[in-house]
Design an enzyme around this catalytic site. Structure first.
Site, PDB file in Angstrom:
ATOM      1  N   ASN A  34     -10.214  -9.280  -0.281  1.00 37.14           N
ATOM      2  CA  ASN A  34      -8.811  -9.484  -0.670  1.00 37.14           C
ATOM      3  C   ASN A  34      -8.033  -8.178  -0.812  1.00 37.14           C
ATOM      4  OD1 ASN A  34     -10.450 -11.785  -2.605  1.00 37.14           O
ATOM      5  ND2 ASN A  34      -9.100 -12.474  -0.983  1.00 37.14           N
ATOM      6  N   VAL A  65      -3.721  -4.678  -2.720  1.00 40.90           N
ATOM      7  CA  VAL A  65      -4.458  -5.813  -3.271  1.00 40.90           C
ATOM      8  C   VAL A  65      -3.701  -7.106  -3.010  1.00 40.90           C
ATOM      9  CG1 VAL A  65      -5.350  -6.842  -5.411  1.00 40.90           C
ATOM     10  CG2 VAL A  65      -5.472  -4.366  -5.074  1.00 40.90           C
ATOM     11  N   CYS A  66      -4.411  -8.110  -2.537  1.00 40.56           N
ATOM     12  CA  CYS A  66      -3.857  -9.445  -2.308  1.00 40.56           C
ATOM     13  C   CYS A  66      -4.333 -10.338  -3.457  1.00 40.56           C
ATOM     14  CB  CYS A  66      -4.358  -9.975  -0.964  1.00 40.56           C
ATOM     15  SG  CYS A  66      -3.798 -11.643  -0.597  1.00 40.56           S
ATOM     16  N   LEU A  67      -3.433 -10.576  -4.418  1.00 40.19           N
ATOM     17  CA  LEU A  67      -3.777 -11.341  -5.613  1.00 40.19           C
ATOM     18  C   LEU A  67      -2.539 -12.124  -6.037  1.00 40.19           C
ATOM     19  CD1 LEU A  67      -5.875 -11.817  -7.933  1.00 40.19           C
ATOM     20  CD2 LEU A  67      -4.932  -9.793  -9.043  1.00 40.19           C
TER      21      LEU A  67
END
Length: 157
Positions: free
Chosen positions: A84, A91-93
């Site tokens: 992710n 960051v992919c969150l």
């Protein structure tokens, strides 16, 4: 003074009073030696008992002028190995996405703890880099080996 600056000063005060063990976060210093509250360097420790244990992972938080209405960008060093995390390090969150779960009440402490949680619990439905996502999904032994190699690059001080 902008809403962002007021909020970031408050965040800094709160962080200095109370932050999770093993984490660090501080605003960077400008060329003139003054603190730039819009850019922070932080470290996220790998949680004990996980593949990530033994490392402290550096991130940079960039707070946009619209913060806290819009979330900060959180980046690991480019090339960070995680399903992710984009190749750029971003960051992919969901809590960092203004179209998903971002709320202006989310604190820096919650962001950093959320990223720590993501390290050990990747979201396979939101891949950001193919090699790590593929290994995580289809070749757990390879994934584990790559994470363990990465831990050695960011040892706990």
């Amino acid at each position: 003074m902008s809403l962002r600056d007021i909020r970031l000063q408050e965040e800094r005060k709160q962080w200095r009073k109370d932050h999770p063990f093993g984490f660090y976060a501080k605003p960077v210093k400008g060329a003139d030696g003054s603190l730039d509250l819009t850019v922070w360097k932080a470290g996220i420790p790998g949680r004990a008992g996980t593949l990530w244990e033994g490392g402290v992972y550096p991130v940079r938080l960039d707070f946009p002028p619209e913060y806290p209405s819009k979330p900060p960008k959180v980046k690991f060093p480019s090339g960070f190995y995680h399903p992710n995390v984009y190749p750029s390090g971003t960051v992919c969150l969901s809590i960092l996405n203004e179209d998903q779960d971002w709320k202006p009440t989310i604190t820096m402490k919650q962001i950093l703890v959320g990223v720590q949680e993501l390290l050990n619990n990747p979201n396979p439905d939101s891949p950001a880099q193919e090699p790590a996502w593929k290994a995580f999904s289809k070749d757990p032994k390879l994934y584990e080996k790559k994470v363990v190699e990465q831990v050695k690059k960011f040892p706990t001080v």
